[in-house]
Motif scaffolding. Structure first.
Motif, PDB file in Angstrom:
ATOM      1  N   ILE A  78       0.800  -1.231   0.000  1.00  0.00           N
ATOM      2  CA  ILE A  78       0.000   0.000   0.000  1.00  0.00           C
ATOM      3  C   ILE A  78       0.834   1.284   0.000  1.00  0.00           C
ATOM      4  O   ILE A  78       0.340   2.329  -0.362  1.00  0.00           O
ATOM      5  CB  ILE A  78      -1.006   0.058   1.187  1.00  0.00           C
ATOM      6  N   LEU A  79       2.076   1.211   0.412  1.00  0.00           N
ATOM      7  CA  LEU A  79       2.892   2.434   0.387  1.00  0.00           C
ATOM      8  C   LEU A  79       3.769   2.509  -0.863  1.00  0.00           C
ATOM      9  O   LEU A  79       4.722   3.272  -0.913  1.00  0.00           O
ATOM     10  CB  LEU A  79       3.779   2.510   1.639  1.00  0.00           C
ATOM     11  N   SER A  80       3.443   1.710  -1.874  1.00  0.00           N
ATOM     12  CA  SER A  80       4.363   1.648  -3.016  1.00  0.00           C
ATOM     13  C   SER A  80       4.404   2.957  -3.812  1.00  0.00           C
ATOM     14  O   SER A  80       5.287   3.147  -4.643  1.00  0.00           O
ATOM     15  CB  SER A  80       4.020   0.472  -3.928  1.00  0.00           C
ATOM     16  N   ASP A  81       3.475   3.866  -3.545  1.00  0.00           N
ATOM     17  CA  ASP A  81       3.541   5.146  -4.250  1.00  0.00           C
ATOM     18  C   ASP A  81       4.419   6.167  -3.543  1.00  0.00           C
ATOM     19  O   ASP A  81       4.787   7.184  -4.110  1.00  0.00           O
ATOM     20  CB  ASP A  81       2.135   5.748  -4.397  1.00  0.00           C
ATOM     21  N   VAL A  82       4.732   5.875  -2.262  1.00  0.00           N
ATOM     22  CA  VAL A  82       5.590   6.804  -1.529  1.00  0.00           C
ATOM     23  C   VAL A  82       7.032   6.387  -1.783  1.00  0.00           C
ATOM     24  O   VAL A  82       7.442   5.288  -1.413  1.00  0.00           O
ATOM     25  CB  VAL A  82       5.309   6.728  -0.013  1.00  0.00           C
ATOM     26  N   LYS A  83       7.777   7.249  -2.446  1.00  0.00           N
ATOM     27  CA  LYS A  83       9.124   6.842  -2.826  1.00  0.00           C
ATOM     28  C   LYS A  83      10.163   7.872  -2.413  1.00  0.00           C
ATOM     29  O   LYS A  83      10.489   8.782  -3.176  1.00  0.00           O
ATOM     30  CB  LYS A  83       9.195   6.614  -4.334  1.00  0.00           C
ATOM     31  N   PRO A  84      10.712   7.732  -1.195  1.00  0.00           N
ATOM     32  CA  PRO A  84      11.776   8.660  -0.802  1.00  0.00           C
ATOM     33  C   PRO A  84      12.964   8.479  -1.746  1.00  0.00           C
ATOM     34  O   PRO A  84      13.387   7.341  -1.990  1.00  0.00           O
ATOM     35  CB  PRO A  84      12.138   8.228   0.631  1.00  0.00           C
ATOM     36  N   LEU A  85      13.474   9.576  -2.299  1.00  0.00           N
ATOM     37  CA  LEU A  85      14.564   9.547  -3.285  1.00  0.00           C
ATOM     38  C   LEU A  85      14.285   8.549  -4.406  1.00  0.00           C
ATOM     39  O   LEU A  85      15.194   7.914  -4.942  1.00  0.00           O
ATOM     40  CB  LEU A  85      15.906   9.198  -2.622  1.00  0.00           C
ATOM     41  N   ASN A  86      13.024   8.406  -4.719  1.00  0.00           N
ATOM     42  CA  ASN A  86      12.602   7.510  -5.786  1.00  0.00           C
ATOM     43  C   ASN A  86      12.898   6.028  -5.495  1.00  0.00           C
ATOM     44  O   ASN A  86      13.067   5.225  -6.415  1.00  0.00           O
ATOM     45  CB  ASN A  86      13.276   7.933  -7.105  1.00  0.00           C
ATOM     46  N   MET A  87      13.019   5.689  -4.220  1.00  0.00           N
ATOM     47  CA  MET A  87      13.278   4.293  -3.873  1.00  0.00           C
ATOM     48  C   MET A  87      12.110   3.767  -3.042  1.00  0.00           C
ATOM     49  O   MET A  87      11.430   4.552  -2.380  1.00  0.00           O
ATOM     50  CB  MET A  87      14.532   4.176  -2.998  1.00  0.00           C
ATOM     51  N   ASP A  88      11.922   2.437  -3.048  1.00  0.00           N
ATOM     52  CA  ASP A  88      10.970   1.893  -2.078  1.00  0.00           C
ATOM     53  C   ASP A  88      11.601   2.062  -0.697  1.00  0.00           C
ATOM     54  O   ASP A  88      12.813   2.261  -0.587  1.00  0.00           O
ATOM     55  CB  ASP A  88      10.634   0.430  -2.398  1.00  0.00           C
ATOM     56  N   PHE A  89      10.791   1.979   0.357  1.00  0.00           N
ATOM     57  CA  PHE A  89      11.308   2.274   1.694  1.00  0.00           C
ATOM     58  C   PHE A  89      12.488   1.381   2.091  1.00  0.00           C
ATOM     59  O   PHE A  89      13.459   1.833   2.674  1.00  0.00           O
ATOM     60  CB  PHE A  89      10.196   2.147   2.740  1.00  0.00           C
ATOM     61  N   LEU A  90      12.370   0.096   1.777  1.00  0.00           N
ATOM     62  CA  LEU A  90      13.441  -0.820   2.171  1.00  0.00           C
ATOM     63  C   LEU A  90      14.764  -0.414   1.523  1.00  0.00           C
ATOM     64  O   LEU A  90      15.793  -0.295   2.176  1.00  0.00           O
ATOM     65  CB  LEU A  90      13.066  -2.259   1.778  1.00  0.00           C
ATOM     66  N   THR A  91      14.711  -0.158   0.215  1.00  0.00           N
ATOM     67  CA  THR A  91      15.923   0.255  -0.492  1.00  0.00           C
ATOM     68  C   THR A  91      16.420   1.600   0.044  1.00  0.00           C
ATOM     69  O   THR A  91      17.622   1.829   0.143  1.00  0.00           O
ATOM     70  CB  THR A  91      15.645   0.346  -2.005  1.00  0.00           C
ATOM     71  N   PHE A  92      15.492   2.463   0.424  1.00  0.00           N
ATOM     72  CA  PHE A  92      15.881   3.766   0.957  1.00  0.00           C
ATOM     73  C   PHE A  92      16.654   3.623   2.277  1.00  0.00           C
ATOM     74  O   PHE A  92      17.716   4.213   2.463  1.00  0.00           O
ATOM     75  CB  PHE A  92      14.636   4.645   1.162  1.00  0.00           C
ATOM     76  N   PHE A  93      16.124   2.807   3.197  1.00  0.00           N
ATOM     77  CA  PHE A  93      16.836   2.610   4.475  1.00  0.00           C
ATOM     78  C   PHE A  93      18.198   1.957   4.247  1.00  0.00           C
ATOM     79  O   PHE A  93      19.191   2.291   4.888  1.00  0.00           O
ATOM     80  CB  PHE A  93      16.000   1.748   5.430  1.00  0.00           C
ATOM     81  N   ASP A  94      18.195   1.024   3.312  1.00  0.00           N
ATOM     82  CA  ASP A  94      19.423   0.325   2.960  1.00  0.00           C
ATOM     83  C   ASP A  94      20.456   1.334   2.412  1.00  0.00           C
ATOM     84  O   ASP A  94      21.617   1.324   2.793  1.00  0.00           O
ATOM     85  CB  ASP A  94      19.046  -0.721   1.896  1.00  0.00           C
ATOM     86  N   PHE A  95      19.984   2.218   1.533  1.00  0.00           N
ATOM     87  CA  PHE A  95      20.853   3.242   0.955  1.00  0.00           C
ATOM     88  C   PHE A  95      21.367   4.196   2.052  1.00  0.00           C
ATOM     89  O   PHE A  95      22.547   4.514   2.118  1.00  0.00           O
ATOM     90  CB  PHE A  95      20.059   4.018  -0.105  1.00  0.00           C
ATOM     91  N   LEU A  96      20.463   4.604   2.917  1.00  0.00           N
ATOM     92  CA  LEU A  96      20.822   5.551   3.969  1.00  0.00           C
ATOM     93  C   LEU A  96      21.929   4.988   4.867  1.00  0.00           C
ATOM     94  O   LEU A  96      22.915   5.657   5.178  1.00  0.00           O
ATOM     95  CB  LEU A  96      19.571   5.839   4.803  1.00  0.00           C
ATOM     96  N   SER A  97      21.785   3.736   5.290  1.00  0.00           N
ATOM     97  CA  SER A  97      22.808   3.182   6.175  1.00  0.00           C
ATOM     98  C   SER A  97      24.084   2.851   5.409  1.00  0.00           C
ATOM     99  O   SER A  97      25.170   3.230   5.816  1.00  0.00           O
ATOM    100  CB  SER A  97      22.284   1.946   6.916  1.00  0.00           C
ATOM    101  N   LEU A 112      20.238  12.304  -5.523  1.00  0.00           N
ATOM    102  CA  LEU A 112      19.548  13.460  -6.095  1.00  0.00           C
ATOM    103  C   LEU A 112      19.139  13.215  -7.552  1.00  0.00           C
ATOM    104  O   LEU A 112      18.088  13.676  -7.999  1.00  0.00           O
ATOM    105  CB  LEU A 112      20.433  14.708  -5.986  1.00  0.00           C
ATOM    106  N   ILE A 113      19.980  12.465  -8.269  1.00  0.00           N
ATOM    107  CA  ILE A 113      19.608  12.131  -9.651  1.00  0.00           C
ATOM    108  C   ILE A 113      18.336  11.296  -9.641  1.00  0.00           C
ATOM    109  O   ILE A 113      17.380  11.569 -10.374  1.00  0.00           O
ATOM    110  CB  ILE A 113      20.718  11.298 -10.345  1.00  0.00           C
ATOM    111  N   ASP A 114      18.329  10.301  -8.764  1.00  0.00           N
ATOM    112  CA  ASP A 114      17.161   9.424  -8.689  1.00  0.00           C
ATOM    113  C   ASP A 114      15.910  10.211  -8.338  1.00  0.00           C
ATOM    114  O   ASP A 114      14.815   9.905  -8.782  1.00  0.00           O
ATOM    115  CB  ASP A 114      17.376   8.328  -7.637  1.00  0.00           C
ATOM    116  N   ALA A 115      16.099  11.214  -7.513  1.00  0.00           N
ATOM    117  CA  ALA A 115      14.938  11.998  -7.109  1.00  0.00           C
ATOM    118  C   ALA A 115      14.593  13.049  -8.162  1.00  0.00           C
ATOM    119  O   ALA A 115      13.637  13.795  -8.021  1.00  0.00           O
ATOM    120  CB  ALA A 115      15.216  12.667  -5.773  1.00  0.00           C
TER     121      ALA A 115
END
Ligand code: PHE
Length: 465
Positions: free
Chosen positions: A365-384, A449-452
Motif C-alpha cells: 500500500i505504500l508503493s507510491d511513496v518513494k523517498p529519493l525515488n526508492m521503495d522504503f526498504l531500499t531507501f533505508f538500505d541506501f541511507l545506512s 539526487l539524480i534518482d529523485a
C-alpha cells in the motif's frame, strides 16, 4: 560490561567463528548477488574484491584493534581514546538501528519461502516472472506476520540468552550451507552452459569496463561495509572480547576469505540463472534471490527438498547476523539509558516492528511513496550503507590518522605477532581511504539526487550506471 568484567572468546577459532557468524548473512546471499547483477556482473565482482583486500582489510584490523585495546564497545571505545570523539561511536550506533528492522523484513521473506518449500508448495513460488514474489510482498498482513515472527524469534533467543546454542548450531549449518551453495552454483552453471552457451557465467566473471561508474564503487563499498559488519561498531565490540594473544591480522584474513567466498558462491548460484533472457533484464533489485532461486529449484531434481534445506540454512545465517545487530542495540540501550535488559529487549522489539513497517508496506500500500525515488526498504538500505557508513568509516580513518595515530593500532596488532600488512594498512587509512570516501560520499549523494530528479544532464550521465 566494563573492562575487567569482560568475558572473552576462547582462543582464535572462537573469535573467528563469532565474527563470521555476524558477517555471513543475508548480506552475502541476498544482497551481494542482486547488486552484482545490477552493477555490471564481473565489473562489480572485481571492484568488490579489490576493495575487500584493501579497505575491508584495513578497516577491520583497525576496528578490532581499537576494541581489543580499550576493552569497550564503540561508544565507550572512541570516548576512552579521546573524550571529544565519542560522537563517532554514537554515529556508528545509529547504523544497526536502521538495519535491523528492514533486515527482519527480508528475514520474514526467507521464513515465508521456507514455509512454502517445507509444505511442498515451493515450486509454486517459481510461477511467472517473479509474480509470486510481487504478489506476496504486495500483501499487507502476511508479510508483516512473517516479519514479526522473524524479529520475535531473534528477540526470544536474545532474551533467553541462547545465542550460544544458535551459534553452535550454525557452526554445523554454515559448512553445510557452503557445500549446498556449491552444488546449486554448479547446477546453475551447467544449465547456463546448456541453454545459453554460458552467457550468465561470462556476465559474472568477465568485467565489462564500459559498465564502470562511480556508482559501481559506491555500491561495492556499501556492500563491503554491510557484509563484513564494518563501520557500525560491531567489530569494535567483538574486538573487545578478543584475547590478547590472538593474531588480529590472521583472523581478519580468515573472516574476509570466508565472507567473500560465500558472497561469491551466492552470486554464482543466482546470476547465471537470471542472465538467460539476455543481460538487459538482469537488474531485479531486492527481490532477485526470491525470484531466481525458485526457478533453479523448479528445474532441479528433488528441488522441493533441496529448496527447503537451503532456506533453513539461510535462516540460520540470517539469525546469527540479526542477533549480533540486536545485541549491539540492546547493549547500547542498557548502558546509556540504564534500562534493565528485559525492558531494553521490549523497546528494541517494538521499535523494530514500527521502523520495519514502512519497509514491508513499501511493496504494497505504500508503493507510491518513494523517498529519493526508492521503495522504503531500499531507501533505508541506501541511507545506512551508502551514506552513514561511509561517514563513519571516514571519521574512523581521520580519528586514527590525526588523534590516536596509526601507531596505536599497529602496536595493538603487533602485540600478538607480526603485522605483515602494516604498510598497506597505513597507506590506506591515512591517504587512500579518506580521499576515496569523500568522493564516494559525494557520488552517493549526487546519485540520490539524480534518482529523485534534482540532477540531470551531463552530471547525471557521468554518475549513473
Ligand atoms: N553482515 C551481515 C550480513 O552480511 C549483516 C549485518 C550487518 C550483521 C551489520 C550485523 C551487523 O548479512
Amino acid at each position: 560490561m566494563e573492562n575487567g568484567k569482560r568475558s572473552s572468546f576462547t582462543g582464535k577459532l572462537g573469535f573467528v567463528l563469532a565474527a563470521a557468524g555476524s558477517a555471513v548473512g543475508l548480506g552475502n546471499i541476498w544482497r551481494f548477488p542482486y547488486l552484482a547483477a545490477e552493477y555490471g556482473g564481473g565489473m562489480f565482482l572485481l571492484t568488490y574484491i579489490v576493495l575487500a583486500v584493501t579497505f575491508g582489510f584495513a578497516l577491520m584490523v583497525a576496528e578490532i584493534a581499537i576494541g581489543r585495546k580499550t576493552g569497550l564497545s564503540a561508544i565507550g571505545a572512541f570516548g576512552a581514546l579521546s573524550k571529544k570523539h565519542s560522537f563517532i561511536g554514537y554515529l556508528a550506533a545509529i547504523v544497526p538501528i536502521i538495519i535491523l528492522p528492514y533486515y527482519s523484513v527480508i528475514g520474514g521473506w526467507v521464513l515465508k519461502y521456507l514455509a512454502m518449500f517445507i509444505s511442498g508448495n515451493g515450486i509454486a513460488t517459481a510461477d511467472g516472472e517473479g509474480a509470486f514474489f510481487t504478489e506476496f510482498t504486495g500483501l499487507i498482513g502476511e508479510p508483516i506476520l512473517w516479519f514479526g515472527i522473524f524479529i520475535g524469534v531473534t528477540m526470544l533467543i536474545v532474551l533467553f540468552g541462547v545465542e550460544k546454542g544458535i551459534e553452535n548450531a550454525s557452526k554445523v549449518m554454515m559448512p553445510i550451507l557452503v557445500v549446498l551453495t556449491i552444488i546449486i552454483a554448479i547446477y546453475s552453471m551447467v544449465i547456463d552452459i546448456a541453454e545459453d552457451g554460458g552467457a550468465g557465467i561470462a556476465y559474472y566473471f568477465v568485467p565489462d569496463f564500459s559498465k564502470f561508474s562511480p556508482m559501481t564503487v559506491v555500491a561495492a563499498l556499501g556492500q563491503l561495509f554491510y557484509s563484513m559488519s564494518l563501520a557500525m561498531g560491531i567489530m569494535i565490540t567483538y574486538g573487545s572480547y578478543m584475547k590478547k594473544d590472538v593474531n588480529i591480522e590472521n583472523s581478519v584474513h580468515q573472516i574476509e576469505i570466508f565472507d567473500t567466498g560465500i558472497a561469491f558462491l551466492a552470486g554464482l548460484m543466482i546470476i547465471p540463472a537470471v542472465v538467460s533472457a539476455g543481460t538487459e533484464s538482469v537488474g531485479k533489485g531486492p527481490g532477485l534471490m526470491f525470484i531466481a532461486l525458485p526457478k533453479v529449484f523448479e528445474s532441479m531434481p528433488a528441488g522441493e527438498f533441496i529448496g527447503a534445506i537451503f532456506f533453513i540454512l539461510v535462516l540460520f545465517a540470517a539469525l546469527t547476523s540479526a542477533i549480533s545487530l540486536a545485541e549491539t542495540i540492546i547493549s547500547i540501550i542498557c548502558d546509556k539509558l540504564h534500562l534493565k535488559r528485559l525492558y531494553a529487549i521490549i523497546v528494541v522489539f517494538i521499535g523494530c516492528i514500527l521502523l520495519g513497517l514502512p519497509s514491508t508496506l513499501g511493496f504494497g500500500i505504500l508503493s507510491d511513496v518513494k523517498p529519493l525515488n526508492m521503495d522504503f526498504l531500499t531507501f533505508f538500505d541506501f541511507l545506512s550503507n551508502s551514506v552513514i557508513m561511509p561517514i563513519v568509516a571516514l571519521l574512523t580513518c581521520l580519528f586514527i590518522t590525526f588523534v590516536i595515530k596509526t601507531k596505536t593500532v599497529e602496536d595493538e596488532v603487533e602485540s600478538s605477532g607480526k603485522f605483515s600488512g602494516k604498510m598497506l594498512f597505513r597507506v590506506i587509512i591515512k591517504y587512500v581511504a579518506p580521499i576515496f570516501l569523500v568522493i564516494i560520499l559525494i557520488s552517493s549523494v549526487i546519485n540520490g539526487l539524480i534518482d529523485a530528479g534534482y540532477v540531470t544532464g551531463g552530471v547525471a550521465e557521468f554518475f549513473k550506471i
